[in-house]
Write a protein that holds these residues in place. Structure first.
Motif, mmCIF file in Angstrom:
data_model
loop_
_atom_site.group_PDB
_atom_site.id
_atom_site.type_symbol
_atom_site.label_atom_id
_atom_site.label_comp_id
_atom_site.label_asym_id
_atom_site.label_seq_id
_atom_site.Cartn_x
_atom_site.Cartn_y
_atom_site.Cartn_z
ATOM 1 N N ALA A 165 0.826 -1.213 0.000
ATOM 2 C CA ALA A 165 0.000 0.000 0.000
ATOM 3 C C ALA A 165 0.854 1.255 0.000
ATOM 4 O O ALA A 165 0.442 2.299 -0.525
ATOM 5 C CB ALA A 165 -0.928 -0.002 1.218
ATOM 6 N N TYR A 166 2.048 1.179 0.555
ATOM 7 C CA TYR A 166 2.937 2.324 0.573
ATOM 8 C C TYR A 166 3.579 2.559 -0.801
ATOM 9 O O TYR A 166 4.139 3.620 -1.067
ATOM 10 C CB TYR A 166 4.028 2.130 1.628
ATOM 11 C CG TYR A 166 4.910 3.334 1.812
ATOM 12 C CD1 TYR A 166 4.413 4.497 2.399
ATOM 13 C CD2 TYR A 166 6.231 3.329 1.371
ATOM 14 C CE1 TYR A 166 5.219 5.612 2.561
ATOM 15 C CE2 TYR A 166 7.047 4.438 1.524
ATOM 16 C CZ TYR A 166 6.530 5.578 2.121
ATOM 17 O OH TYR A 166 7.329 6.686 2.276
ATOM 18 N N GLY A 167 3.463 1.545 -1.652
ATOM 19 C CA GLY A 167 3.996 1.689 -3.009
ATOM 20 C C GLY A 167 5.310 0.975 -3.245
ATOM 21 O O GLY A 167 5.944 1.179 -4.284
ATOM 22 N N LEU A 168 5.733 0.126 -2.302
ATOM 23 C CA LEU A 168 6.981 -0.601 -2.480
ATOM 24 C C LEU A 168 6.751 -1.828 -3.356
ATOM 25 O O LEU A 168 5.807 -2.585 -3.141
ATOM 26 C CB LEU A 168 7.543 -1.043 -1.128
ATOM 27 C CG LEU A 168 7.858 0.073 -0.124
ATOM 28 C CD1 LEU A 168 8.438 -0.512 1.153
ATOM 29 C CD2 LEU A 168 8.812 1.094 -0.725
ATOM 30 N N THR A 169 7.615 -2.020 -4.336
ATOM 31 C CA THR A 169 7.503 -3.182 -5.213
ATOM 32 C C THR A 169 8.884 -3.782 -5.438
ATOM 33 O O THR A 169 9.906 -3.149 -5.201
ATOM 34 C CB THR A 169 6.898 -2.801 -6.576
ATOM 35 O OG1 THR A 169 7.705 -1.781 -7.188
ATOM 36 C CG2 THR A 169 5.469 -2.280 -6.410
ATOM 37 N N ARG A 170 8.879 -5.018 -5.880
ATOM 38 C CA ARG A 170 10.097 -5.732 -6.255
ATOM 39 C C ARG A 170 11.191 -5.604 -5.194
ATOM 40 O O ARG A 170 10.975 -5.869 -4.017
ATOM 41 C CB ARG A 170 10.561 -5.278 -7.643
ATOM 42 C CG ARG A 170 9.511 -5.518 -8.739
ATOM 43 C CD ARG A 170 9.930 -4.932 -10.069
ATOM 44 N NE ARG A 170 11.115 -5.629 -10.569
ATOM 45 C CZ ARG A 170 11.078 -6.753 -11.297
ATOM 46 N NH1 ARG A 170 9.915 -7.304 -11.596
ATOM 47 N NH2 ARG A 170 12.192 -7.301 -11.723
ATOM 48 N N GLY A 171 12.393 -5.183 -5.602
ATOM 49 C CA GLY A 171 13.514 -5.157 -4.664
ATOM 50 C C GLY A 171 13.316 -4.213 -3.502
ATOM 51 O O GLY A 171 13.760 -4.491 -2.379
ATOM 52 N N ALA A 172 12.628 -3.086 -3.725
ATOM 53 C CA ALA A 172 12.382 -2.136 -2.634
ATOM 54 C C ALA A 172 11.495 -2.763 -1.574
ATOM 55 O O ALA A 172 11.733 -2.596 -0.358
ATOM 56 C CB ALA A 172 11.732 -0.870 -3.184
ATOM 57 N N TYR A 173 10.476 -3.481 -1.994
ATOM 58 C CA TYR A 173 9.576 -4.152 -1.058
ATOM 59 C C TYR A 173 10.297 -5.270 -0.316
ATOM 60 O O TYR A 173 10.263 -5.348 0.920
ATOM 61 C CB TYR A 173 8.361 -4.682 -1.828
ATOM 62 C CG TYR A 173 7.545 -5.703 -1.091
ATOM 63 C CD1 TYR A 173 7.129 -5.490 0.227
ATOM 64 C CD2 TYR A 173 7.171 -6.890 -1.710
ATOM 65 C CE1 TYR A 173 6.370 -6.429 0.891
ATOM 66 C CE2 TYR A 173 6.416 -7.829 -1.056
ATOM 67 C CZ TYR A 173 6.008 -7.594 0.249
ATOM 68 O OH TYR A 173 5.270 -8.537 0.909
ATOM 69 N N ILE A 174 10.968 -6.133 -1.066
ATOM 70 C CA ILE A 174 11.614 -7.300 -0.456
ATOM 71 C C ILE A 174 12.727 -6.880 0.502
ATOM 72 O O ILE A 174 12.817 -7.361 1.633
ATOM 73 C CB ILE A 174 12.159 -8.239 -1.552
ATOM 74 C CG1 ILE A 174 11.002 -8.843 -2.349
ATOM 75 C CG2 ILE A 174 13.011 -9.354 -0.933
ATOM 76 C CD1 ILE A 174 11.432 -9.599 -3.586
ATOM 77 N N GLY A 175 13.579 -5.951 0.062
ATOM 78 C CA GLY A 175 14.691 -5.525 0.897
ATOM 79 C C GLY A 175 14.250 -4.766 2.131
ATOM 80 O O GLY A 175 14.782 -4.974 3.228
ATOM 81 N N THR A 176 13.276 -3.858 1.982
ATOM 82 C CA THR A 176 12.793 -3.065 3.112
ATOM 83 C C THR A 176 12.108 -3.945 4.147
ATOM 84 O O THR A 176 12.351 -3.826 5.358
ATOM 85 C CB THR A 176 11.820 -1.973 2.627
ATOM 86 O OG1 THR A 176 12.485 -1.143 1.670
ATOM 87 C CG2 THR A 176 11.329 -1.123 3.778
ATOM 88 N N GLU A 177 11.253 -4.842 3.684
ATOM 89 C CA GLU A 177 10.574 -5.758 4.605
ATOM 90 C C GLU A 177 11.572 -6.664 5.304
ATOM 91 O O GLU A 177 11.451 -6.950 6.503
ATOM 92 C CB GLU A 177 9.534 -6.583 3.825
ATOM 93 C CG GLU A 177 8.590 -7.399 4.685
ATOM 94 C CD GLU A 177 9.131 -8.794 5.000
ATOM 95 O OE1 GLU A 177 8.585 -9.437 5.908
ATOM 96 O OE2 GLU A 177 10.104 -9.218 4.323
#
Length: 251
Positions: A165-177
């Protein structure tokens, strides 16, 4: 005699093989989707080790796996999201871990069973994600899921909608999480250890599974992409409901 000895060893070896395979699948899935690994590996560990050792062992293995995903996606991580998430996750993970060290085993198993079924229900009933998710809300998200994760071992499937929902996808989502939950896992492990819930057995299994989690993180999409998405999701959800009902009924 040699053949007989090998046959006698098979019953003792197959649970280990099952755990290794589950760890590889779990880390691979998490490397592709950023979540979901716990719902594969944790039920297998509980069946083999019991809930008291399984959750600390799983936490250590996941910590190692998360660090590998952080490394593979380090250039796309959003530090401000991690900061707001950990602000809530760290104190509430301590609370959940303290309750874990004191809770009855049967209660923990039933809570885990309810959680597994809940992950399937959540996936089907959640609405479409709304744009513009405020970053400060990650403090509340981190607090709620830090507590849940420390108490029942995993909260990954519930986290995904908020990061997306914050707009994180692909590497940004995986790495941040991965970085956010790795920090949460450190807190959980420290609290488990202080409460005497981190046995040598749990430490051994967590350390053994750690390198396998790294291999799965590296393999990632190459393996998962060979399965049709709909078939893969159905298989996982059937397993989740089956394990969840088993844990609730058996306790």
């Amino acid at each position: 005699m040699l053949t007989s000895s090998l046959l006698d060893a098979v019953p003792a070896l197959w649970p280990v093989v099952l755990v290794v395979v589950a760890a590889l699948l779990a880390s691979t899935l998490a490397a592709v989707t950023g979540t979901g690994g716990g719902v594969i590996l944790l039920p297998v560990l509980v069946s083999l080790l019991g809930v008291r050792d399984a959750i600390p062992a799983y936490t250590l293995a996941q910590f190692i796996g998360n660090l590998s995903r952080v490394g593979f996606n380090r250039r796309e991580i959003r530090p401000h999201v991690v900061a707001w998430f950990t602000l809530g996750a760290v104190p509430m993970a301590v609370v959940g871990a303290v309750l874990f060290t004191r809770a009855d085993d049967q209660v923990l198993v039933r809570l885990l069973g309810g959680f597994l079924i809940g992950t399937v229900l959540w996936r089907h009933v959640r609405g479409r994600r709304s744009p513009g998710f405020p970053v400060r809300r990650f403090t509340i998200v981190g607090g709620v899921f830090g507590f849940i994760s420390a108490l029942v071992g995993s909260a990954g499937p519930f986290l995904a909608p908020f990061f997306l929902a914050y707009g994180l996808t692909r590497g940004a989502y995986i790495g941040t999480e991965a970085l956010a939950t790795a920090i949460m896992h450190v807190t959980k492990m420290a609290t488990y250890g202080a409460g005497g819930a981190f046995s040598c057995r749990a430490l051994f299994w967590g350390a053994i599974l750690g390198p396998i989690m790294i291999v799965g993180s590296y393999a990632g999409k190459r393996i998962i992409d060979r399965l049709p998405d709909r078939v893969f999701v159905v298989v996982i959800e059937v397993l989740l409901v089956a394990f969840g009902l088993l844990f609730i009924l058996r306790g």
